[in-house]
Every structure is written in C-alpha cells, then in structure tokens.
Enzyme design. Structure first.
Site, mmCIF file in Angstrom:
data_model
loop_
_atom_site.group_PDB
_atom_site.id
_atom_site.type_symbol
_atom_site.label_atom_id
_atom_site.label_comp_id
_atom_site.label_asym_id
_atom_site.label_seq_id
_atom_site.Cartn_x
_atom_site.Cartn_y
_atom_site.Cartn_z
ATOM 1 N N SER A 1 0.832 -1.216 0.000
ATOM 2 C CA SER A 1 0.000 0.000 0.000
ATOM 3 C C SER A 1 0.858 1.254 0.000
ATOM 4 O O SER A 1 2.033 1.217 0.348
ATOM 5 C CB SER A 1 -0.883 0.043 1.245
ATOM 6 O OG SER A 1 -1.617 -1.137 1.380
HETATM 7 N N1 SAH Z 1 -0.099 -4.976 4.047
HETATM 8 C C1 SAH Z 1 0.655 -5.465 2.928
HETATM 9 C C2 SAH Z 1 -0.068 -5.360 1.628
HETATM 10 C C3 SAH Z 1 -1.197 -6.242 1.562
HETATM 11 S S1 SAH Z 1 -1.729 -6.717 -0.042
HETATM 12 C C4 SAH Z 1 1.963 -4.742 2.798
HETATM 13 O O1 SAH Z 1 2.212 -3.806 3.568
HETATM 14 O O2 SAH Z 1 2.742 -5.115 1.930
HETATM 15 C C5 SAH Z 1 -2.932 -7.876 0.564
HETATM 16 C C6 SAH Z 1 -2.338 -9.163 1.058
HETATM 17 O O3 SAH Z 1 -3.414 -9.938 1.567
HETATM 18 C C7 SAH Z 1 -1.701 -9.991 -0.050
HETATM 19 O O4 SAH Z 1 -0.410 -10.358 0.314
HETATM 20 C C8 SAH Z 1 -2.633 -11.202 -0.175
HETATM 21 O O5 SAH Z 1 -1.972 -12.385 -0.551
HETATM 22 C C9 SAH Z 1 -3.196 -11.288 1.242
HETATM 23 N N2 SAH Z 1 -4.470 -12.014 1.334
HETATM 24 C C10 SAH Z 1 -5.506 -12.025 0.467
HETATM 25 N N3 SAH Z 1 -6.499 -12.794 0.921
HETATM 26 C C11 SAH Z 1 -6.093 -13.266 2.138
HETATM 27 C C12 SAH Z 1 -6.691 -14.124 3.120
HETATM 28 N N4 SAH Z 1 -7.904 -14.658 2.949
HETATM 29 N N5 SAH Z 1 -5.998 -14.391 4.229
HETATM 30 C C13 SAH Z 1 -4.750 -13.871 4.436
HETATM 31 N N6 SAH Z 1 -4.128 -13.061 3.542
HETATM 32 C C14 SAH Z 1 -4.805 -12.756 2.413
#
Ligand code: SAH
Length: 209
Positions: free
Chosen positions: A59
């Site tokens: 993000s």
């Molecule tokens: N906070 C992160 C960015 C998140 S992007 C950062 O600072 O880099 C969203 C993330 O959520 C991705 O890595 C994706 O794989 C994960 N994600 C998506 N669905 C999910 C679920 N059901 N449980 C856990 N993680 C999940």
C-alpha cells in the site's frame, strides 16, 4: 558495512492529516526499499502503491499511516493483521504495538516477509500461513485488528476475536471495485461502524466466511 537508508519525504497534504508524530517517525524509520522487488527500488520512496508479485501490492505509505492512526495504538496492544504481503505494514505495527500476529495466504509472501522483518531486527511478530477469514483463535482476543485485503463483508470470526473496546480497520466492498475503509469499534454492548475513505485494495481471497 553500515547501510544508510533514504528517508521517505512526505508533504503535509499526502499525509491525510496525520498528526501523530510517533507514526510519522516510525514510517520514516522503516526503509521501504527492502520490501519491494529489485526493479522497483527506485520508486520505493514515492507515495504510491507498488506491485510485490503474485498479483499483490504494497500500500501507499500515506494510507498505511492513516490506517495505523485509526487504531490509536499506545504500545501495549496485541494486534492481529490480515494480509502480511511484503510485511511493510507489519513492521510499522510491530514498532507501535506490543505484539503483532500476522496472517498471509500466499506461502512465498509469508516466507519472504519473515526474512525481511528479521533483517530489521523485528522480533515481536508471529507469522501464520492461512486464511485470514478464520482469524487466529489461539491468541484471541485482540486489542486491534488491521485488515489489508478487501472482503465483501466484515468477517464474523474477526469481529468475534476483537476485544471489547477494541478497534478494527478494514476495507469492505465487492471484488475489484472501490471499497470503503471502515473503522469498527466494539463497545460493551454494541458496534460502532464509521466509514472513512474510499480505497482500492486487492480482494481477500480464500474461502469467504
Ligand atoms: N499490508 C501489505 C499489503 C497487503 S496486499 C503490505 O504492507 O505489503 C494484501 C495481502 O493480503 C496480499 O499479500 C494477499 O496475498 C493477502 N491475502 C488475500 N487474501 C487473504 C486471506 N484470505 N488471508 C490472508 N491473507 C490474504
């Protein structure tokens, strides 16, 4: 050899009115370049979201700062984070709370984020590979919950695992459309739900519960 990191430069405006100096200082202290792929390091200090592989993104720092501020962390909290991704948000939470429990569904990101945070010497984080819809019952309840992928509705299990007087920040909305970033506060006998900004997060995948 000592490595020197560049500081992120923000104008006041892009900080979405963040006033908490602790948050600004922590963000400035985390070298965002170590969380992004090699070919994007030159862009690491721009205030924009960047791809981190597997269709996922890190993000933009001002949004990370804004979401973090909504949790009103004092340093004592046990925080649950859903969507470890690169680990950037995890690192910031780890510096502002007592302990962070973070769940990621993509194995490669789960493994890589552990290594990245280890290079920063961050030790107050527990990592789990799994589906965030289930939360992390073993360590529940949590003072705060930060969700960084967007589910179509607020996952009931996460609400259950939030402590009384706890706060949850979560983008909610249909897949691949604009979502609403919500702040949920669990009071003694009810839930306060506040809509803050329109946002665009990657969808929360896995079995939707
Ligand atoms: N906070 C992160 C960015 C998140 S992007 C950062 O600072 O880099 C969203 C993330 O959520 C991705 O890595 C994706 O794989 C994960 N994600 C998506 N669905 C999910 C679920 N059901 N449980 C856990 N993680 C999940």
């Amino acid at each position: 050899m000592e490595r020197r990191w560049r500081a992120i430069s923000f104008s006041q405006e892009v900080f979405y009115g963040i006033q908490d100096k602790r948050i600004i200082d922590v963000i400035k202290s985390i070298p965002r370049e170590i969380f992004v792929p090699d070919n994007l390091k030159a862009s690491a200090y721009l205030d924009s979201a960047l791809p981190i592989g597997f269709g996922q993104t890190i993000s933009q720092p001002s949004l990370v700062a804004y979401m973090t501020q909504l949790l009103e962390l004092t340093g004592k909290e046990k925080v649950l984070e859903i969507g470890t991704g690169s680990g950037y948000q995890t690192a910031i939470l780890a510096r502002l709370a007592n302990r962070v429990y973070t769940i990621e569904i993509v194995e490669e990101l789960h493994e890589k984020s552990k290594q990245t945070l280890a290079t920063l010497g961050i030790k107050n984080v527990e990592y789990k590979l799994g589906n965030g819809y289930d939360g992390w019952e073993e360590y529940a309840p949590f003072d705060s919950i930060m969700v960084t992928a967007a589910p179509p509705h607020i996952p009931p299990e996460l609400l259950k695992q939030l402590k009384k007087n706890g706060r949850m920040v979560i983008p909610v909305g249909p897949q691949n459309q604009t979502q609403i970033l919500k702040l949920i506060i669990k009071t003694q006998d009810s839930l306060i739900e506040r809509d803050t900004h329109y946002v665009r997060f990657v969808p929360m995948v896995g079995e939707c519960k």
